[in-house]
Design a protein around this motif. Sequence first.
Motif, PDB file in Angstrom:
ATOM      1  N   LEU A   1       0.868  -1.265  -0.017  1.00 41.34           N
ATOM      2  CA  LEU A   1      -0.106  -0.040  -0.158  1.00 41.34           C
ATOM      3  C   LEU A   1       0.773   1.249  -0.035  1.00 41.34           C
ATOM      4  N   SER A   2       0.360   2.571  -0.687  1.00 43.78           N
ATOM      5  CA  SER A   2       1.071   3.496  -0.464  1.00 43.78           C
ATOM      6  C   SER A   2       0.183   4.664  -0.148  1.00 43.78           C
ATOM      7  N   CYS A   3       0.679   5.783   0.453  1.00 41.11           N
ATOM      8  CA  CYS A   3      -0.144   6.941   0.778  1.00 41.11           C
ATOM      9  C   CYS A   3       0.682   8.070   0.448  1.00 41.11           C
ATOM     10  N   ALA A   4       0.104   8.589  -0.403  1.00 43.76           N
ATOM     11  CA  ALA A   4       0.867   9.863  -1.069  1.00 43.76           C
ATOM     12  C   ALA A   4      -0.035  11.174  -0.037  1.00 43.76           C
ATOM     13  N   ALA A   5       1.187  11.960   0.313  1.00 48.73           N
ATOM     14  CA  ALA A   5       0.566  13.116   1.165  1.00 48.73           C
ATOM     15  C   ALA A   5       0.835  14.354   0.667  1.00 48.73           C
ATOM     16  N   SER A   6      -0.045  15.441   0.712  1.00 52.27           N
ATOM     17  CA  SER A   6       0.061  16.717   0.405  1.00 52.27           C
ATOM     18  C   SER A   6      -0.275  17.659   1.318  1.00 52.27           C
TER      19      SER A   6
ATOM     20  N   SER B   1       8.017  15.322   6.173  1.00 52.43           N
ATOM     21  CA  SER B   1       9.066  14.731   6.702  1.00 52.43           C
ATOM     22  C   SER B   1       9.077  15.176   8.581  1.00 52.43           C
ATOM     23  N   ALA B   2       8.101  16.053   8.821  1.00 48.65           N
ATOM     24  CA  ALA B   2       7.979  16.352  10.287  1.00 48.65           C
ATOM     25  C   ALA B   2       6.987  15.672  11.122  1.00 48.65           C
ATOM     26  N   ARG B   3       5.917  14.724  10.126  1.00 49.65           N
ATOM     27  CA  ARG B   3       4.963  14.120  10.809  1.00 49.65           C
ATOM     28  C   ARG B   3       5.134  12.772  11.101  1.00 49.65           C
ATOM     29  N   THR B   4       4.662  12.048  12.024  1.00 54.81           N
ATOM     30  CA  THR B   4       4.208  10.674  12.277  1.00 54.81           C
ATOM     31  C   THR B   4       3.145  10.171  11.406  1.00 54.81           C
ATOM     32  N   MET B   5       3.383   9.174  10.565  1.00 55.61           N
ATOM     33  CA  MET B   5       2.422   8.635   9.903  1.00 55.61           C
ATOM     34  C   MET B   5       2.136   7.199  10.321  1.00 55.61           C
ATOM     35  N   GLY B   6       0.697   6.739   9.932  1.00 54.91           N
ATOM     36  CA  GLY B   6       0.385   5.524  10.414  1.00 54.91           C
ATOM     37  C   GLY B   6      -0.903   4.980   9.561  1.00 54.91           C
TER      38      GLY B   6
ATOM     39  N   VAL C   1     -10.758  -2.450   5.149  1.00 50.25           N
ATOM     40  CA  VAL C   1     -10.215  -1.250   4.536  1.00 50.25           C
ATOM     41  C   VAL C   1      -9.102  -0.488   5.432  1.00 50.25           C
ATOM     42  N   TYR C   2      -8.143  -0.134   4.662  1.00 52.66           N
ATOM     43  CA  TYR C   2      -6.774   0.424   5.222  1.00 52.66           C
ATOM     44  C   TYR C   2      -6.684   1.698   4.997  1.00 52.66           C
ATOM     45  N   TYR C   3      -6.505   2.460   6.229  1.00 51.59           N
ATOM     46  CA  TYR C   3      -6.450   3.877   6.178  1.00 51.59           C
ATOM     47  C   TYR C   3      -5.094   4.486   6.361  1.00 51.59           C
ATOM     48  N   CYS C   4      -4.712   5.403   5.792  1.00 51.34           N
ATOM     49  CA  CYS C   4      -3.520   6.184   6.093  1.00 51.34           C
ATOM     50  C   CYS C   4      -3.947   7.503   7.164  1.00 51.34           C
ATOM     51  N   HIS C   5      -2.981   7.804   7.841  1.00 53.23           N
ATOM     52  CA  HIS C   5      -3.514   8.810   9.022  1.00 53.23           C
ATOM     53  C   HIS C   5      -2.142   9.481   9.437  1.00 53.23           C
ATOM     54  N   ASN C   6      -2.235  10.836   9.725  1.00 54.43           N
ATOM     55  CA  ASN C   6      -1.150  11.364  10.325  1.00 54.43           C
ATOM     56  C   ASN C   6      -1.365  11.856  11.612  1.00 54.43           C
TER      57      ASN C   6
ATOM     58  N   LEU D   1      -1.405  14.807  12.686  1.00 52.54           N
ATOM     59  CA  LEU D   1      -2.390  16.004  12.683  1.00 52.54           C
ATOM     60  C   LEU D   1      -3.852  15.554  12.666  1.00 52.54           C
ATOM     61  N   ASP D   2      -4.200  14.221  12.620  1.00 50.16           N
ATOM     62  CA  ASP D   2      -5.404  13.667  12.820  1.00 50.16           C
ATOM     63  C   ASP D   2      -6.203  13.691  11.426  1.00 50.16           C
ATOM     64  N   TYR D   3      -5.342  13.638  10.273  1.00 53.17           N
ATOM     65  CA  TYR D   3      -6.178  13.669   9.101  1.00 53.17           C
ATOM     66  C   TYR D   3      -5.955  11.988   8.466  1.00 53.17           C
ATOM     67  N   TRP D   4      -6.992  11.920   7.756  1.00 57.66           N
ATOM     68  CA  TRP D   4      -7.300  10.300   7.419  1.00 57.66           C
ATOM     69  C   TRP D   4      -7.563  10.369   5.940  1.00 57.66           C
ATOM     70  N   GLY D   5      -6.869   9.367   5.143  1.00 60.63           N
ATOM     71  CA  GLY D   5      -7.269   9.239   4.028  1.00 60.63           C
ATOM     72  C   GLY D   5      -8.471   8.514   3.578  1.00 60.63           C
ATOM     73  N   GLN D   6      -8.922   8.253   2.299  1.00 70.23           N
ATOM     74  CA  GLN D   6     -10.395   7.775   2.323  1.00 70.23           C
ATOM     75  C   GLN D   6     -10.294   6.160   2.028  1.00 70.23           C
ATOM     76  N   GLY D   7      -9.320   5.555   2.416  1.00 68.97           N
ATOM     77  CA  GLY D   7      -9.132   4.157   2.507  1.00 68.97           C
ATOM     78  C   GLY D   7      -9.128   3.289   1.173  1.00 68.97           C
ATOM     79  N   THR D   8      -8.352   2.236   1.526  1.00 67.66           N
ATOM     80  CA  THR D   8      -8.136   1.204   0.172  1.00 67.66           C
ATOM     81  C   THR D   8      -8.615  -0.019   0.711  1.00 67.66           C
ATOM     82  N   GLN D   9      -9.414  -0.659  -0.220  1.00 67.54           N
ATOM     83  CA  GLN D   9      -9.838  -2.258   0.393  1.00 67.54           C
ATOM     84  C   GLN D   9      -8.819  -3.490  -0.113  1.00 67.54           C
ATOM     85  N   VAL D  10      -8.576  -3.903   1.184  1.00 71.61           N
ATOM     86  CA  VAL D  10      -7.635  -5.166   1.089  1.00 71.61           C
ATOM     87  C   VAL D  10      -8.459  -6.447   1.334  1.00 71.61           C
ATOM     88  N   THR D  11      -8.614  -7.286   0.377  1.00 72.51           N
ATOM     89  CA  THR D  11      -9.344  -8.545   0.453  1.00 72.51           C
ATOM     90  C   THR D  11      -8.408  -9.908   0.359  1.00 72.51           C
ATOM     91  N   VAL D  12      -8.436 -10.686   1.346  1.00 77.45           N
ATOM     92  CA  VAL D  12      -7.534 -11.815   1.153  1.00 77.45           C
ATOM     93  C   VAL D  12      -8.399 -13.025   1.107  1.00 77.45           C
TER      94      VAL D  12
END
Length: 112
Positions: free
Chosen positions: A20-25, A30-35, A92-97, A99-110
């Motif tokens: 998975l990739s999460c592109a931030a803008s 570089s100053a942020r903890t990402m999760g 659904v996998y979500y990117c977060h930083n 600053l408490d911003y969230w991505g829209q999520g991406t579905q992973v199905t195994v």
Amino acid sequence: QVQLVESGGGLVQPGGSLRLSCAASGIIFSARTMGWYRQAPGKQRELVAIITRGGSTNYADSVKGRFAISRDNAKNTVYLQMNSLKPEDTAVYYCHNDLDYWGQGTQVTVSS
């Protein structure tokens, strides 16, 4: 405007891998903890992995040894390499930083 955009989800067989990739803008990345978090149907959202601005990482016990979080500050992108995937990783996998911003999520199905 802060944006986190995930990609890389999909359908994979048990034992397979995905990255998975999460592109931030809109932030000094570089100053942020990402999760990465995930939410399975009927369950609460849970932390999967985090990476600090210094590169320290932490993982949920359920993914230790199978998943790896990394970041590329030059590309403002955080990654989640997922190996040895199990059906219980379906979510659904979500990117977060931090600053408490969230991505829209991406579905992973195994599933086989």
